[in-house]
Structure formats: structure tokens, C-alpha cells
Design a protein around this motif. Structure first.
Motif, short mmCIF file in Angstrom:
data_model
loop_
_atom_site.label_atom_id
_atom_site.label_comp_id
_atom_site.label_asym_id
_atom_site.label_seq_id
_atom_site.Cartn_x
_atom_site.Cartn_y
_atom_site.Cartn_z
N THR A 12 0.81 -1.17 0.04
CA THR A 12 -0.10 -0.01 -0.03
C THR A 12 0.78 1.06 -0.12
OG1 THR A 12 -1.74 -1.21 1.25
CG2 THR A 12 -1.90 1.28 1.26
N VAL A 13 1.97 1.35 0.81
CA VAL A 13 2.77 2.37 1.01
C VAL A 13 3.58 2.53 -0.46
CG1 VAL A 13 4.86 3.27 2.05
CG2 VAL A 13 2.98 2.22 3.23
N LEU A 14 4.01 1.52 -1.13
CA LEU A 14 4.81 1.53 -2.46
C LEU A 14 3.58 2.37 -3.52
CD1 LEU A 14 6.41 -2.19 -2.60
CD2 LEU A 14 7.68 0.49 -2.67
N GLU A 15 2.63 1.92 -3.38
CA GLU A 15 1.58 2.39 -4.43
C GLU A 15 1.29 3.87 -4.16
OE1 GLU A 15 -3.05 1.91 -5.66
OE2 GLU A 15 -2.28 0.29 -4.66
N ALA A 16 1.16 4.25 -2.75
CA ALA A 16 1.12 5.60 -2.42
C ALA A 16 2.28 6.34 -2.61
CB ALA A 16 0.57 5.76 -1.14
N HIS A 17 3.53 5.80 -2.50
CA HIS A 17 4.64 6.67 -2.90
C HIS A 17 4.89 6.75 -4.47
CE1 HIS A 17 9.13 6.63 -4.02
NE2 HIS A 17 9.06 7.56 -2.87
N ASN A 18 4.44 5.94 -5.37
CA ASN A 18 4.29 6.00 -6.72
C ASN A 18 3.54 6.98 -7.23
OD1 ASN A 18 6.54 4.29 -7.10
ND2 ASN A 18 5.08 2.40 -7.18
N LEU A 20 2.34 9.48 -5.48
CA LEU A 20 2.93 10.73 -5.01
C LEU A 20 4.06 11.21 -5.72
CD1 LEU A 20 2.91 10.45 -1.16
CD2 LEU A 20 1.67 12.21 -2.43
N ALA A 21 5.01 10.31 -6.12
CA ALA A 21 6.22 10.92 -6.98
C ALA A 21 5.56 11.25 -8.68
CB ALA A 21 6.98 9.53 -7.23
N THR A 38 4.01 22.50 -4.68
CA THR A 38 4.96 21.49 -5.17
C THR A 38 5.67 21.24 -3.90
OG1 THR A 38 5.20 22.68 -7.22
CG2 THR A 38 6.79 21.43 -6.79
N LYS A 39 6.02 22.24 -2.97
CA LYS A 39 6.88 22.17 -1.91
C LYS A 39 6.10 20.94 -1.12
CE LYS A 39 9.39 26.36 -1.50
NZ LYS A 39 9.68 27.58 -0.67
N THR A 40 4.83 20.97 -0.91
CA THR A 40 4.19 20.37 -0.13
C THR A 40 3.87 18.84 -0.72
OG1 THR A 40 2.54 21.95 0.79
CG2 THR A 40 1.72 19.68 1.24
N ALA A 41 3.95 18.79 -1.90
CA ALA A 41 3.77 17.58 -2.63
C ALA A 41 5.30 16.90 -2.27
CB ALA A 41 3.56 17.82 -3.84
N ALA A 44 5.55 15.48 0.97
CA ALA A 44 4.67 14.23 1.45
C ALA A 44 5.32 12.85 0.49
CB ALA A 44 3.10 14.52 0.62
N GLU A 45 5.88 13.21 -0.52
CA GLU A 45 6.44 12.12 -1.22
C GLU A 45 7.68 11.68 -0.65
OE1 GLU A 45 9.65 10.25 -3.90
OE2 GLU A 45 9.66 12.34 -2.98
#
Length: 89
Positions: A12-18, A20-21, A38-41, A44-45
Motif C-alpha cells: 500500500t505504501v509503495l503504491e502511495a509513494h509511486n 505521490l512521485a 509543489t513544496k508540500t507534494a 509528502a513524497e
């Protein structure tokens, strides 16, 4: 937590990281790097990446130390007890 639960959480975290990237890449193309969005994103990433690494390194075989339930530390033993009788009136 079992190994299966850890792997499911990691997936789940891998999917969320992808995702966000991808969002960060899109925002960098459309907005400036100094944009608050952009800074916030990016932050988060980065946090998703740290969580992913922590889950990958998490070892379930390490025993969790038991909580210490003993007498209070010496510093707290010298504190006088509070008399609640005057407050009950």
C-alpha cells in the motif's frame, strides 16, 4: 503484526509513494519548484519514501522489550501526596 500484514502495508505504501512521485513530477512541470503546492507534494513524497524504507527494514524477529511496570523512579517518590479532603467540601 505478522509478516503478511507487513507486506500488505508495504504494498500500500509503495503504491502511495509511486502516485505521490507522479504528482510531484506533474506539479514540477506545471508550476515552479518554489510553489507552496509543489513544496508540500515533495515533502509528502519524501515522507512516503521514508515510511517505505522503514517498512522494508522492519524486522519482525526482533523482540519488543516489555514495558517496565515497577516502582516509580526515585524522583517521583519524594513528591508529597496531595490531600483531597479540602477539595471535597
Amino acid at each position: 503484526m505478522s509478516e503478511d500484514e507487513r507486506l500488505e502495508l508495504l504494498e500500500t505504501v509503495l503504491e502511495a509513494h509511486n502516485r505521490l512521485a507522479d504528482a510531484v513530477l506533474t506539479l514540477r512541470r506545471r508550476l515552479t519548484r518554489q510553489s507552496p503546492l509543489t513544496k508540500t507534494a515533495v515533502k509528502a513524497e519524501q515522507e512516503a519514501f521514508r515510511l517505505k524504507r522503514a517498512l522494508q527494514r522492519f524486522d519482525l524477529s526482533d523482540p519488543i522489550p516489555p514495558l517496565r511496570h515497577g516502582p516509580l523512579p526515585e524522583l517521583l517518590q519524594d513528591v508529597p501526596a496531595i490531600d483531597f479532603e479540602p477539595l471535597r467540601r
